[in-house]
Motif scaffolding. Sequence first.
Motif, PDB file in Angstrom:
ATOM      1  N   PRO A  32     -63.298 -59.692   4.503  1.00 58.14           N
ATOM      2  CA  PRO A  32     -64.720 -59.566   4.788  1.00 58.14           C
ATOM      3  C   PRO A  32     -65.130 -58.103   4.852  1.00 58.14           C
ATOM      4  N   SER A  33     -66.268 -57.799   4.258  1.00 54.70           N
ATOM      5  CA  SER A  33     -66.737 -56.419   4.225  1.00 54.70           C
ATOM      6  C   SER A  33     -67.515 -56.041   5.477  1.00 54.70           C
ATOM      7  N   GLY A  34     -67.831 -57.005   6.319  1.00 51.08           N
ATOM      8  CA  GLY A  34     -68.609 -56.712   7.519  1.00 51.08           C
ATOM      9  C   GLY A  34     -68.977 -57.974   8.276  1.00 51.08           C
ATOM     10  N   GLY A  35     -69.803 -57.774   9.304  1.00 50.34           N
ATOM     11  CA  GLY A  35     -70.168 -58.889  10.162  1.00 50.34           C
ATOM     12  C   GLY A  35     -71.027 -59.935   9.484  1.00 50.34           C
ATOM     13  N   ALA A  36     -71.864 -59.507   8.521  1.00 52.77           N
ATOM     14  CA  ALA A  36     -72.717 -60.468   7.819  1.00 52.77           C
ATOM     15  C   ALA A  36     -71.873 -61.495   7.071  1.00 52.77           C
ATOM     16  N   GLY A  37     -70.790 -61.029   6.455  1.00 49.69           N
ATOM     17  CA  GLY A  37     -69.894 -61.947   5.764  1.00 49.69           C
ATOM     18  C   GLY A  37     -69.241 -62.919   6.721  1.00 49.69           C
ATOM     19  N   ASN A 154     -69.029 -55.664  14.292  1.00 49.97           N
ATOM     20  CA  ASN A 154     -68.257 -56.381  13.274  1.00 49.97           C
ATOM     21  C   ASN A 154     -66.964 -56.957  13.840  1.00 49.97           C
ATOM     22  N   SER A 155     -66.289 -56.209  14.711  1.00 51.34           N
ATOM     23  CA  SER A 155     -65.027 -56.674  15.293  1.00 51.34           C
ATOM     24  C   SER A 155     -65.231 -57.945  16.106  1.00 51.34           C
ATOM     25  N   CYS A 156     -66.312 -57.998  16.880  1.00 51.07           N
ATOM     26  CA  CYS A 156     -66.598 -59.199  17.678  1.00 51.07           C
ATOM     27  C   CYS A 156     -66.840 -60.408  16.776  1.00 51.07           C
ATOM     28  N   ILE A 157     -67.547 -60.178  15.672  1.00 56.72           N
ATOM     29  CA  ILE A 157     -67.808 -61.283  14.737  1.00 56.72           C
ATOM     30  C   ILE A 157     -66.514 -61.724  14.058  1.00 56.72           C
ATOM     31  N   PHE A 158     -65.650 -60.767  13.693  1.00 56.86           N
ATOM     32  CA  PHE A 158     -64.362 -61.120  13.084  1.00 56.86           C
ATOM     33  C   PHE A 158     -63.510 -61.953  14.043  1.00 56.86           C
ATOM     34  N   LEU A 159     -63.492 -61.555  15.313  1.00 56.58           N
ATOM     35  CA  LEU A 159     -62.718 -62.293  16.313  1.00 56.58           C
ATOM     36  C   LEU A 159     -63.235 -63.717  16.453  1.00 56.58           C
ATOM     37  N   LEU A 160     -64.547 -63.863  16.509  1.00 58.29           N
ATOM     38  CA  LEU A 160     -65.145 -65.201  16.623  1.00 58.29           C
ATOM     39  C   LEU A 160     -64.811 -66.045  15.400  1.00 58.29           C
ATOM     40  N   THR A 161     -64.947 -65.446  14.215  1.00 62.50           N
ATOM     41  CA  THR A 161     -64.650 -66.173  12.978  1.00 62.50           C
ATOM     42  C   THR A 161     -63.182 -66.583  12.915  1.00 62.50           C
ATOM     43  N   ALA A 162     -62.291 -65.677  13.280  1.00 63.20           N
ATOM     44  CA  ALA A 162     -60.857 -65.980  13.254  1.00 63.20           C
ATOM     45  C   ALA A 162     -60.506 -67.061  14.258  1.00 63.20           C
ATOM     46  N   PHE A 163     -61.114 -67.015  15.440  1.00 66.07           N
ATOM     47  CA  PHE A 163     -60.829 -68.010  16.474  1.00 66.07           C
ATOM     48  C   PHE A 163     -61.263 -69.409  16.032  1.00 66.07           C
TER      49      PHE A 163
END
Length: 204
Positions: A32-37, A154-163
């Motif tokens: 992912p290139s960022g939080g939007a993705g 972006n990190s918070c969104i990545f963590l949520l998506t991964a979880f």
Amino acid sequence: MKAFLRKNGFVLSGGLIQGAGMGIFLFPHSIPSGGAGGLAVLLHYWFSISMGLALWIVNFSMLLIAIRYLGNRCTLWTMLAVSITSLAVVVLQQCVSLPLNHVWIDLPLGSLFLGTGVGLLMRQGVSNGGVGVLALIISTSRNSLPGKPLFWINSCIFLLTAFIIRWDILFLALLSQWISTKMVDVIYRLDMWSISSTFWRRKS
């Protein structure tokens, strides 16, 4: 007119460079290139809507926020930047094929391209779309560099998506964001006008 053309050049360059980082280096490895993705992936997962529509919804929502906090002019420039980036991704993915396709080569290169493009846009007061709008609002209100808030959002969104979905690309996404947001701050600090003026003086 000169200032408009100069800004237009930086915005076009930022959009193209950002799109190159995504389309050539990061997206082929599903990084992912960022939080939007990441938000688009979640919308697709929860509501079974297409990724294209999900990404448009995220960017449109952020543009509504941009109108309120950053003004109509910034929103129009952001729309141009997002359009150039999307077009660059589509064209480059179809036309460019790298001889080496190794994640540990492509990840840093793509992240450097991404950060350079985003940095050029944010220097002009233009968001790169998505959650870059929020980072630009925070940096503008605090008179600080935009890289740090962009990284944490972006990190918070990545963590949520991964979880919610899967963990396998979390490390790659976070590493990419760390590199790209450091590059954002490097570009943001540069005195582009002095650099370009020095270049033209030497050339002449």
